[in-house]
Design a protein around this motif. Structure first.
Motif, PDB file in Angstrom:
ATOM      1  N   GLU A   1      63.672  -8.788  63.487  1.00 39.34           N
ATOM      2  CA  GLU A   1      63.516  -8.268  64.846  1.00 39.34           C
ATOM      3  C   GLU A   1      64.731  -7.444  65.253  1.00 39.34           C
ATOM      4  O   GLU A   1      64.609  -6.399  65.911  1.00 39.34           O
ATOM      5  N   ARG A   2      65.895  -7.883  64.833  1.00 36.14           N
ATOM      6  CA  ARG A   2      67.125  -7.153  65.112  1.00 36.14           C
ATOM      7  C   ARG A   2      67.065  -5.755  64.482  1.00 36.14           C
ATOM      8  O   ARG A   2      67.429  -4.762  65.110  1.00 36.14           O
ATOM      9  N   THR A   3      66.593  -5.685  63.271  1.00 39.53           N
ATOM     10  CA  THR A   3      66.478  -4.397  62.578  1.00 39.53           C
ATOM     11  C   THR A   3      65.478  -3.494  63.269  1.00 39.53           C
ATOM     12  O   THR A   3      65.720  -2.293  63.451  1.00 39.53           O
ATOM     13  N   LEU A   4      64.341  -4.055  63.685  1.00 40.58           N
ATOM     14  CA  LEU A   4      63.306  -3.260  64.367  1.00 40.58           C
ATOM     15  C   LEU A   4      63.817  -2.712  65.694  1.00 40.58           C
ATOM     16  O   LEU A   4      63.564  -1.556  66.034  1.00 40.58           O
ATOM     17  N   MET A   5      64.551  -3.541  66.448  1.00 39.61           N
ATOM     18  CA  MET A   5      65.126  -3.064  67.703  1.00 39.61           C
ATOM     19  C   MET A   5      66.061  -1.887  67.463  1.00 39.61           C
ATOM     20  O   MET A   5      66.021  -0.883  68.181  1.00 39.61           O
ATOM     21  N   GLY A   6      66.923  -2.012  66.462  1.00 40.05           N
ATOM     22  CA  GLY A   6      67.847  -0.937  66.135  1.00 40.05           C
ATOM     23  C   GLY A   6      67.129   0.330  65.722  1.00 40.05           C
ATOM     24  O   GLY A   6      67.523   1.436  66.121  1.00 40.05           O
ATOM     25  N   GLU A   7      66.065   0.185  64.944  1.00 42.33           N
ATOM     26  CA  GLU A   7      65.312   1.354  64.490  1.00 42.33           C
ATOM     27  C   GLU A   7      64.595   2.046  65.642  1.00 42.33           C
ATOM     28  O   GLU A   7      64.532   3.273  65.697  1.00 42.33           O
ATOM     29  N   ARG A   8      64.060   1.238  66.598  1.00 43.34           N
ATOM     30  CA  ARG A   8      63.392   1.840  67.760  1.00 43.34           C
ATOM     31  C   ARG A   8      64.390   2.654  68.587  1.00 43.34           C
ATOM     32  O   ARG A   8      64.104   3.774  69.009  1.00 43.34           O
ATOM     33  N   GLY A   9      65.558   2.075  68.837  1.00 43.67           N
ATOM     34  CA  GLY A   9      66.572   2.790  69.612  1.00 43.67           C
ATOM     35  C   GLY A   9      67.038   4.050  68.919  1.00 43.67           C
ATOM     36  O   GLY A   9      67.172   5.112  69.548  1.00 43.67           O
TER      37      GLY A   9
END
Length: 361
Positions: A338-346
């Motif tokens: 989830e941390r990786t997905l948040m970073g990728e979205r931003g």
């Protein structure tokens, strides 16, 4: 076309003024001048931007008088004013030049006074209220207004003939497209003004709870400490929680150095306390963390919901306590996907929309 930027507080090489606003019009203006506080030149400078500094140690009245005379001597076509006290010069510039006047509201100044002043008294609140009235009244003397947030734009845009928003988005050429993160590490970074209202003491205490719970991680604090005496309190707090081995303090450097500091980070922390100032401002570090592809943890204020909560690019705290901050850090630590997905979205949003190129135009 000669454009003259004037500031009574910022360094002549301040990032937003020199590296963004002035740099953006190098191909449009024939001449660009910055009159501001002196400072050492950065590694990257632009021959098309002339820098003039005023003598150090001048009281505000003498400083304004010096800036007024220098500005008139230049006879620029546009004067770009960066501080509210410079609005006092608008009538004089009208009489002595034929220039257009722009006022760049970097921050909501009454809220800034209430949030960051050491004198949190009734008198200070009255002073900030009167400053707000004076600033709003003086805005009618300029031709154009630049606001740093949507809330200020909506509230004050009719004060001049022309108004726009300039979000302090990052220049992506300062941010490497690769990182050096080790997935086994967990590094939390705070980059920005280091002050009590930003929630730095809460952050250190929260990191203590997180570290005691997870037995892992590092906290990296990068920025200018305001006021300088606050450093003593910070170091005592770090020592009190026995975190000297896991928490580092570092002064702000050049844009490239800051990007290097964020390259290995796992999570970025923005302003944590929903004080009056942050309810009308947009912290620029939000977008810098996103440019590096890391999720953001921020306090409960409108811009955090607009830029973090809505696109799911991090965690917005419902309440800002050391325990709630520690819980957010633990969630991100234990949910790497989830941390990786948040970073990728931003990162995708910054590359597509929230980049300085869009403000440049």
């Amino acid at each position: 076309m000669h454009v003259c930027h004037i500031s009574t507080e910022h360094s002549a090489y301040e990032d937003r003024i020199y590296h963004k606003e002035c740099w953006s019009i190098l191909d449009w203006a024939d001449k660009i001048t910055v009159i501001a506080r002196g400072g050492s030149a950065p590694d990257v400078t632009y021959p098309g931007i002339e820098v003039l500094s005023y003598p150090s140690g001048l009281k505000l009245r003498d400083r304004l008088s010096y800036l007024r005379d220098l500005a008139v001597d230049l006879q620029a076509d546009i004067y770009h004013l960066h501080n509210p006290e410079l609005l006092l010069l608008s009538h004089f510039l009208r009489k002595r030049t034929e220039a257009a006047l722009l006022y760049d509201m970097h921050a909501p100044h009454p809220e800034f006074m209430r949030t960051f002043s050491d004198d949190a008294t009734f008198t200070q609140n009255v002073r900030s209220f009167l400053l707000g009235i004076g600033e709003r009244t003086a805005l009618t003397a300029v031709d154009g207004l630049i606001f740093p947030s949507f809330s200020l734009y909506e509230n004050m845009r009719h004060s001049a003939r022309f108004s726009t928003i300039l979000y302090n988005f990052p220049r992506l050429d300062y941010f490497p497209q690769t990182n050096s993160r080790d997935p086994r590490d967990f590094t939390i970074i705070y980059k920005g003004p280091v002050s009590e209202p930003h929630g730095l003491l809460y952050l250190i205490q929260a990191f203590y709870y997180f570290y005691r719970r997870e037995q892992h991680g590092r906290l990296h604090i990068v920025g200018d400490i305001l006021p300088p005496e606050f450093e003593h309190t910070l170091r005592n707090t770090i020592k009190y929680f026995s975190l000297s081995h896991a928490v580092t303090l570092e002064s702000a450097g050049e844009n490239g150095e800051i990007a290097d500091a964020m390259r290995a980070a796992s999570v970025g922390v923005s302003a944590l306390l929903p004080r009056a100032f942050f309810r009308k401002a947009v912290p620029s570090n939000i977008f810098e963390y996103m440019a590096m592809g890391i999720p953001v943890v921020a306090g409960h204020f409108p811009s955090a919901y607009q830029f973090i909560h809505a696109p799911k690019s991090g965690v917005v705290l419902e309440e800002s306590t050391p325990y709630s901050i520690a819980d957010a850090l633990s969630f991100l630590y234990n949910h790497q996907q989830e941390r990786t997905l948040m970073g990728e979205r931003g990162k995708a949003l910054v590359q597509k929309e929230w980049r300085w190129d869009h403000m440049k135009s």
